[in-house]
Design a protein around this motif. Structure first.
Motif: not given
Length: 618
Positions: A152-154, A256-257, A262-263, A288-290
């Protein structure tokens, strides 16, 4: 000597018939009865079908009837209709078009008589269209409820923390269909309850909680940049499997994965779904640029994709409706009040956290009791919805945000822009434009000497002045006439070459790289305006002029707004009246740097023009 011979069952077989039929005999009898029933039923159906007016025969049938009759008379030795029909078919194949024309004309005459005498068919009742959409808030809710605190924080760090409070699980498809029929994709507004409510990225921010400022989202680029990501997420030409992403999100990892999965998932199932079941592979370019995900203008991206998908659906290019239909549904609930008082209470945004399944069910019940959708009163402006950048600066409505939302999403907190830091901004009507770093405003306007109310009647003293069609160079139109004649000419001949607008209502427009002007025509009185774009060393010049007699004193107040992220350029000025389009750089203009253009080189603006009779309301 008498010998016993076997009985002859062919003669007097009925003598040896058993009194009780066997099982095999009963089956045979049943089959015969069924076949007789089917034949009789078929004949009954056939007779019933023949009860109407028979459809006329085609040219081949007319020829075959005539040929078979002659063939049977000249070939008495031929057996049956099959041989004659085959001969007719062979003869028809070798006939020329001229030889067939005799029968074609005959068939057409019979067909025309049939159409003139046959009774008109009753149209079949049209079935209500079923809404097919990939927007599935319930699917996202099922995934969100299994997230850990780290996950959730991510999500919050990416700028999508408002979606964690999503409580609406189902779309009200009847409402979405009703809204789609009233969604003007050209003007980007909803035409409901007798009013036109414009849609802006700011509305997406208030409803969905997505940031309405920042860098423009670009989901395109070279394929080699996302080749590794395509392999990682099993992306095919059809897209990325939603179930595959759900499996990825089911893992406890929050790095990041997880953010990438999620995105992709939230874009494909809620915010920007396409007509397909899978997630569009074009979204891979966003991964490409998280580290910059939270810096994008996701509200504008959602609205742009919604307009694009609805337009494709109306053009018949796809069967399903893409885009975030949940935004349209919640925007309607927030913008239209039904039952009781229409005064809004305290406003808490984002609104997506307030609409639970119980609240929506109660709202739908009230809509039904009042006779259907569109029976309420529009209160969007009271809630800060449907307001463009210029309207928001002059609005006294400041929605209250939840403390938790303010803490989790810094980009969501509304930033009240100070006009001191905006090039060409006006603090009030009597403040002239000032010089800013690297930009110079030519010939500042003196508002103290400008009185737009001097002449209330439009072109009363100069109707004899001729006005030229603004498209004379672009479309080689040589029309020249009086103002009213030019207005009628443009409405009838060039209705698809300009944009119609309403006074006192902001209008979003775009000027392409090769477009130097845009014609606007007022719906109320047909007055023509030109949005002129010039080019300087550091940017484009933009100015609005009115087409009319050059000696007319009528002047219209207008406002131009150009935005890029949290910055904006604004010009508030009065139009100059000219008999047509004039080449060259005007003395007063708004200078928009090249950095304000989008990735396609288009200049996006918002223009609002006020009629002189309404200036007391500004």
């Amino acid at each position: 000597m008498v010998t016993d011979s076997p009985p002859n069952f062919d003669e007097g077989a009925d003598i040896f018939s058993p009194m009780v039929p066997s099982e095999s005999d009963s089956v045979v009898v049943k089959r015969k009865d069924m076949s007789v029933f089917e034949r009789e039923g078929g004949r009954r159906k056939k007779k019933k079908k023949q009860g109407g007016t028979p459809r006329p025969a085609c040219s081949w049938v007319h020829f075959s009837r005539e040929f078979i009759k002659e063939y049977s008379a000249s070939h008495p030795e031929s057996s049956g209709l099959k041989v004659a029909t085959k001969a007719a078919s062979n003869a028809w194949k070798v006939m020329t078009s001229e030889e067939k024309s005799k029968y074609t004309i005959r068939a057409r005459e019979v067909w025309n008589d049939y159409l003139s005498t046959a009774p008109a068919r009753e149209p079949k009742p049209r079935k209500q269209a079923n809404l097919v959409t990939r927007c599935s808030p319930g699917r996202l809710v099922n995934v969100l409820k299994h997230f850990t605190e780290e996950q959730k924080e991510a999500v919050k760090s990416m700028g999508f923390g408002s979606l964690l409070d999503l409580k609406c699980r189902t779309l009200r498809r009847s409402l979405c269909l009703w809204l789609l029929e009233r969604f003007n994709t050209i003007r980007r507004n909803l035409e409901i309850c007798g009013e036109r409510i414009p849609l802006h990225p700011h509305d997406v921010e208030l409803v969905m909680g997505l940031p309405a400022s920042g860098k423009e989202v670009v989901n395109s680029g070279p394929d080699d940049l996302v080749a590794e990501l395509r392999l990682k997420y099993n992306a095919s030409n059809r897209g990325i499997s939603v179930r595959f992403l759900e499996e990825r999100l089911g893992q406890p990892e929050a790095g990041d994965d997880f953010k990438r999965a999620f995105l992709l998932y939230v874009l494909g199932t809620l915010l920007c779904p396409t007509a397909r079941l899978d997630v569009s592979p074009s979204f891979l370019h966003l991964l490409t640029d998280m580290d910059s995900i939270h810096e994008y203008n996701w509200a504008k991206f959602l609205l742009d994709r919604l307009v694009r998908e609805v337009s494709r659906y109306r053009q018949g290019k796809q069967r399903a409706v893409g885009g975030c239909l949940l935004f349209l549904q919640l925007f309607y609930y927030e913008s239209v009040a039904i039952g009781g008082t229409c005064e809004p209470g305290p406003i808490v945004v984002p609104c997506v956290s307030l609409w639970t399944e119980e609240a929506i069910s109660e709202r739908e019940k009230q809509e039904k009791e009042l006779g259907g959708y569109g029976s309420g009163e529009v209160i969007c402006k009271e809630k800060g919805l449907g307001l463009g950048p210029f309207d928001r600066d002059h609005s006294d409505v400041h929605p209250l945000r939840e403390v938790a939302a303010r803490a989790n999403r810094g980009t969501l907190v509304r930033q009240d822009e100070t006009l001191d830091n905006v090039p060409f901004a006006y603090k009030n009507e009597n403040t002239p434009p000032t010089r800013t770093d690297n930009y110079t405003y030519k010939n500042p306007l003196d508002y103290t000497n400008t009185n737009p109310h001097d002449n209330r009647s439009m072109y009363t003293t100069s109707q004899s002045s001729a006005c030229a069609c603004p498209l004379q160079t672009l479309l080689n139109c040589n029309f020249t006439g009086l103002f009213q004649e030019l207005s009628d000419h443009f409405s009838s001949k060039h209705w698809d070459s300009g944009r119609r607008f309403q006074y006192n209502s902001p209008l979003p427009i775009s000027l392409g790289m090769d477009e130097t002007f845009l014609v606007l025509q007022a719906e109320e009185d047909g007055v023509l305006f030109l949005v002129n774009k010039g080019t300087e060393n550091i940017g484009h010049t933009v100015v609005v002029t009115c087409i009319g007699p050059s000696n007319s004193n009528e002047r219209f107040l207008y406002c131009l707004v150009s935005e890029r992220g949290t910055s904006s350029l604004k010009l508030k000025s009065y139009t100059q009246t000219l008999p047509g389009r004039v080449e060259g750089t005007p003395s007063d203009f708004l200078l928009v740097p090249f950095g304000y253009l989008n990735s396609s080189g288009e200049l996006n603006l918002e223009v609002c023009i006020w009629h002189p009779s309404d200036l007391g309301e500004v």
